[in-house]
Design an enzyme around this catalytic site. Structure first.
Site, PDB file in Angstrom:
ATOM      1  N   GLY A  29       0.789  -1.239   0.000  1.00 34.75           N
ATOM      2  CA  GLY A  29       0.000   0.000   0.000  1.00 34.75           C
ATOM      3  C   GLY A  29       0.814   1.277   0.000  1.00 34.75           C
ATOM      4  O   GLY A  29       0.371   2.306  -0.527  1.00 34.75           O
ATOM      5  N   ASP A  63      -5.185   2.214  10.754  1.00 32.14           N
ATOM      6  CA  ASP A  63      -6.581   1.973  11.131  1.00 32.14           C
ATOM      7  C   ASP A  63      -6.648   1.635  12.620  1.00 32.14           C
ATOM      8  O   ASP A  63      -6.871   2.501  13.455  1.00 32.14           O
ATOM      9  CB  ASP A  63      -7.137   0.847  10.247  1.00 32.14           C
ATOM     10  CG  ASP A  63      -8.583   0.527  10.537  1.00 32.14           C
ATOM     11  OD1 ASP A  63      -9.181   1.192  11.401  1.00 32.14           O
ATOM     12  OD2 ASP A  63      -9.130  -0.403   9.909  1.00 32.14           O
ATOM     13  N   GLU A  74       3.943   4.427   5.824  1.00 33.26           N
ATOM     14  CA  GLU A  74       2.736   3.592   5.791  1.00 33.26           C
ATOM     15  C   GLU A  74       1.677   4.249   4.910  1.00 33.26           C
ATOM     16  O   GLU A  74       1.647   5.478   4.785  1.00 33.26           O
ATOM     17  CB  GLU A  74       2.167   3.466   7.209  1.00 33.26           C
ATOM     18  CG  GLU A  74       2.365   2.113   7.867  1.00 33.26           C
ATOM     19  CD  GLU A  74       1.527   0.989   7.273  1.00 33.26           C
ATOM     20  OE1 GLU A  74       1.196   1.043   6.066  1.00 33.26           O
ATOM     21  OE2 GLU A  74       1.212   0.046   7.998  1.00 33.26           O
ATOM     22  N   ASP A  75       0.802   3.422   4.357  1.00 37.66           N
ATOM     23  CA  ASP A  75      -0.312   3.976   3.592  1.00 37.66           C
ATOM     24  C   ASP A  75      -1.371   4.552   4.533  1.00 37.66           C
ATOM     25  O   ASP A  75      -1.698   5.726   4.494  1.00 37.66           O
ATOM     26  CB  ASP A  75      -0.921   2.900   2.663  1.00 37.66           C
ATOM     27  CG  ASP A  75      -1.176   1.568   3.379  1.00 37.66           C
ATOM     28  OD1 ASP A  75      -0.997   1.492   4.615  1.00 37.66           O
ATOM     29  OD2 ASP A  75      -1.556   0.596   2.698  1.00 37.66           O
ATOM     30  N   ARG A 106      -5.499   0.106  -6.574  1.00 37.91           N
ATOM     31  CA  ARG A 106      -4.244   0.693  -6.082  1.00 37.91           C
ATOM     32  C   ARG A 106      -3.769   1.828  -6.990  1.00 37.91           C
ATOM     33  O   ARG A 106      -3.153   2.786  -6.547  1.00 37.91           O
ATOM     34  CB  ARG A 106      -3.122  -0.360  -6.055  1.00 37.91           C
ATOM     35  CG  ARG A 106      -3.189  -1.316  -4.900  1.00 37.91           C
ATOM     36  CD  ARG A 106      -1.862  -2.053  -4.765  1.00 37.91           C
ATOM     37  NE  ARG A 106      -2.025  -3.331  -4.103  1.00 37.91           N
ATOM     38  CZ  ARG A 106      -2.139  -3.494  -2.783  1.00 37.91           C
ATOM     39  NH1 ARG A 106      -2.105  -2.458  -1.993  1.00 37.91           N
ATOM     40  NH2 ARG A 106      -2.284  -4.698  -2.269  1.00 37.91           N
ATOM     41  N   LYS A 158      -7.287   6.700  10.358  1.00 37.28           N
ATOM     42  CA  LYS A 158      -8.703   6.564  10.697  1.00 37.28           C
ATOM     43  C   LYS A 158      -8.939   6.933  12.162  1.00 37.28           C
ATOM     44  O   LYS A 158      -7.993   6.961  12.955  1.00 37.28           O
ATOM     45  CB  LYS A 158      -9.147   5.130  10.418  1.00 37.28           C
ATOM     46  CG  LYS A 158      -9.223   4.825   8.927  1.00 37.28           C
ATOM     47  CD  LYS A 158      -9.802   3.460   8.708  1.00 37.28           C
ATOM     48  CE  LYS A 158     -10.045   3.215   7.241  1.00 37.28           C
ATOM     49  NZ  LYS A 158     -10.605   1.875   7.017  1.00 37.28           N
ATOM     50  N   ASP A 179      -5.864  -0.977  -1.864  1.00 36.75           N
ATOM     51  CA  ASP A 179      -6.625  -1.845  -2.770  1.00 36.75           C
ATOM     52  C   ASP A 179      -7.889  -2.399  -2.125  1.00 36.75           C
ATOM     53  O   ASP A 179      -8.065  -2.363  -0.906  1.00 36.75           O
ATOM     54  CB  ASP A 179      -5.760  -3.036  -3.193  1.00 36.75           C
ATOM     55  CG  ASP A 179      -5.593  -4.065  -2.072  1.00 36.75           C
ATOM     56  OD1 ASP A 179      -5.285  -3.659  -0.940  1.00 36.75           O
ATOM     57  OD2 ASP A 179      -5.809  -5.266  -2.317  1.00 36.75           O
ATOM     58  N   PHE A 184     -14.124   2.059   4.639  1.00 36.50           N
ATOM     59  CA  PHE A 184     -13.097   1.366   3.857  1.00 36.50           C
ATOM     60  C   PHE A 184     -12.808   2.180   2.596  1.00 36.50           C
ATOM     61  O   PHE A 184     -13.697   2.456   1.798  1.00 36.50           O
ATOM     62  CB  PHE A 184     -13.576  -0.040   3.484  1.00 36.50           C
ATOM     63  CG  PHE A 184     -12.484  -0.865   2.873  1.00 36.50           C
ATOM     64  CD1 PHE A 184     -11.521  -1.467   3.664  1.00 36.50           C
ATOM     65  CD2 PHE A 184     -12.403  -1.008   1.495  1.00 36.50           C
ATOM     66  CE1 PHE A 184     -10.496  -2.216   3.100  1.00 36.50           C
ATOM     67  CE2 PHE A 184     -11.384  -1.763   0.918  1.00 36.50           C
ATOM     68  CZ  PHE A 184     -10.428  -2.360   1.728  1.00 36.50           C
ATOM     69  N   VAL A 185     -11.544   2.569   2.452  1.00 34.11           N
ATOM     70  CA  VAL A 185     -11.173   3.447   1.327  1.00 34.11           C
ATOM     71  C   VAL A 185     -10.246   2.725   0.351  1.00 34.11           C
ATOM     72  O   VAL A 185      -9.559   1.761   0.723  1.00 34.11           O
ATOM     73  CB  VAL A 185     -10.482   4.742   1.834  1.00 34.11           C
ATOM     74  CG1 VAL A 185     -11.459   5.581   2.639  1.00 34.11           C
ATOM     75  CG2 VAL A 185      -9.231   4.431   2.643  1.00 34.11           C
TER      76      VAL A 185
HETATM   77  P1  5GP Z   1      -4.107  -1.471  11.119  1.00 35.56           P
HETATM   78  O1  5GP Z   1      -3.125  -2.490  11.584  1.00 35.56           O
HETATM   79  O2  5GP Z   1      -3.708  -0.063  11.480  1.00 35.56           O
HETATM   80  O3  5GP Z   1      -5.508  -1.792  11.562  1.00 35.56           O
HETATM   81  O4  5GP Z   1      -4.226  -1.617   9.559  1.00 35.56           O
HETATM   82  C1  5GP Z   1      -3.236  -1.146   8.726  1.00 35.56           C
HETATM   83  C2  5GP Z   1      -3.311  -1.783   7.364  1.00 35.56           C
HETATM   84  O5  5GP Z   1      -4.633  -2.226   7.027  1.00 35.56           O
HETATM   85  C3  5GP Z   1      -2.947  -0.752   6.308  1.00 35.56           C
HETATM   86  O6  5GP Z   1      -1.559  -0.750   6.063  1.00 35.56           O
HETATM   87  C4  5GP Z   1      -3.755  -1.217   5.106  1.00 35.56           C
HETATM   88  O7  5GP Z   1      -3.020  -2.175   4.389  1.00 35.56           O
HETATM   89  C5  5GP Z   1      -4.971  -1.877   5.709  1.00 35.56           C
HETATM   90  N1  5GP Z   1      -6.125  -0.955   5.748  1.00 35.56           N
HETATM   91  C6  5GP Z   1      -6.649  -0.312   6.813  1.00 35.56           C
HETATM   92  N2  5GP Z   1      -7.711   0.432   6.461  1.00 35.56           N
HETATM   93  C7  5GP Z   1      -7.863   0.257   5.138  1.00 35.56           C
HETATM   94  C8  5GP Z   1      -8.799   0.795   4.174  1.00 35.56           C
HETATM   95  O8  5GP Z   1      -9.717   1.578   4.452  1.00 35.56           O
HETATM   96  N3  5GP Z   1      -8.615   0.405   2.886  1.00 35.56           N
HETATM   97  C9  5GP Z   1      -7.633  -0.463   2.498  1.00 35.56           C
HETATM   98  N4  5GP Z   1      -7.562  -0.768   1.212  1.00 35.56           N
HETATM   99  N5  5GP Z   1      -6.743  -0.985   3.380  1.00 35.56           N
HETATM  100  C10 5GP Z   1      -6.862  -0.621   4.683  1.00 35.56           C
END
Ligand code: 5GP
Length: 183
Positions: free
Chosen positions: A48, A107, A103-104, A169, A135, A163, A156-157
């Protein structure tokens, strides 16, 4: 791919390519000031963060190095599994380096918490995080993102590296995916 190409799949367009570029340029200028003379090691999280890394690193005016890690994430679903596993480790040693994780999106913050712990144990000189999007869950938990593109809603984006089931992507902007696409 442009927003127009997938307009029917999105409920909301959150940011255009231009808005994202402008913000990434501002972050690059901040990073230039903070890391002047330090040649930071940018650690991008595949897949990402590819777009953030490409734009951020090219907007930076100081020297940096880049390396990549791949970790397990959502797979093709839309909810966090909470399971974090290294699929591909770094090629470059982080010992004594000024590490900037790229990081992308953050969440739950689970991925970042794991990564920070893991990289800290390898004795870097410093470790900070740059993320394109954050988020509300992460915002409320004080996940340590020093350089943040944008705070966004919890939906969810897709786009700008993010992706759904491998698609979107290459979308230039960022939008909320219509639940009809994945339900
Ligand atoms: P976390 O561990 O912070 O919950 O999640 C991080 C990872 O989950 C991000 O690097 C990404 O790959 C994925 N992710 C979280 N939210 C989204 C979203 O809204 N869309 C997409 N495509 N991936 C997400």
């Amino acid at each position: 791919m442009n927003i127009d190409d997938v307009q029917g799949d999105l409920t909301t367009v959150l940011f255009t390519e231009e808005q994202i570029t402008n913000r990434i340029n501002e972050l690059a200028a901040e990073i230039d000031r903070d890391y002047d003379g330090l040649q930071p090691l940018l650690v991008g999280i595949l897949s990402g963060a590819v777009m953030v890394m490409a734009d951020l690193s090219r907007a930076m005016r100081i020297h940096c190095e880049m390396d990549w890690m791949a970790i397990s994430s959502y797979g093709s679903g839309v909810a966090s599994s909470g399971v974090v596993r290294i699929l591909k480790d770094l090629n470059i040693s982080v010992e004594g380096r000024h590490v900037l994780i790229v990081e992308d999106i953050v969440d739950t913050g689970l991925t970042l918490a794991y990564l920070i712990d893991n990289l800290k144990s390898r004795n870097p000189a410093s470790i900070e995080v740059c993320a394109g999007f954050r988020k509300p869950d992460a915002a409320s938990k004080n996940v340590p993102v020093k350089y943040l593109g944008f705070d966004i809603p919890g939906d969810f984006v897709v786009g700008y590296g993010l992706d759904y089931a491998g698609r979107y992507r290459n979308l230039r902007g960022l939008g909320v995916l219509d639940p009809a696409v994945y339900s």
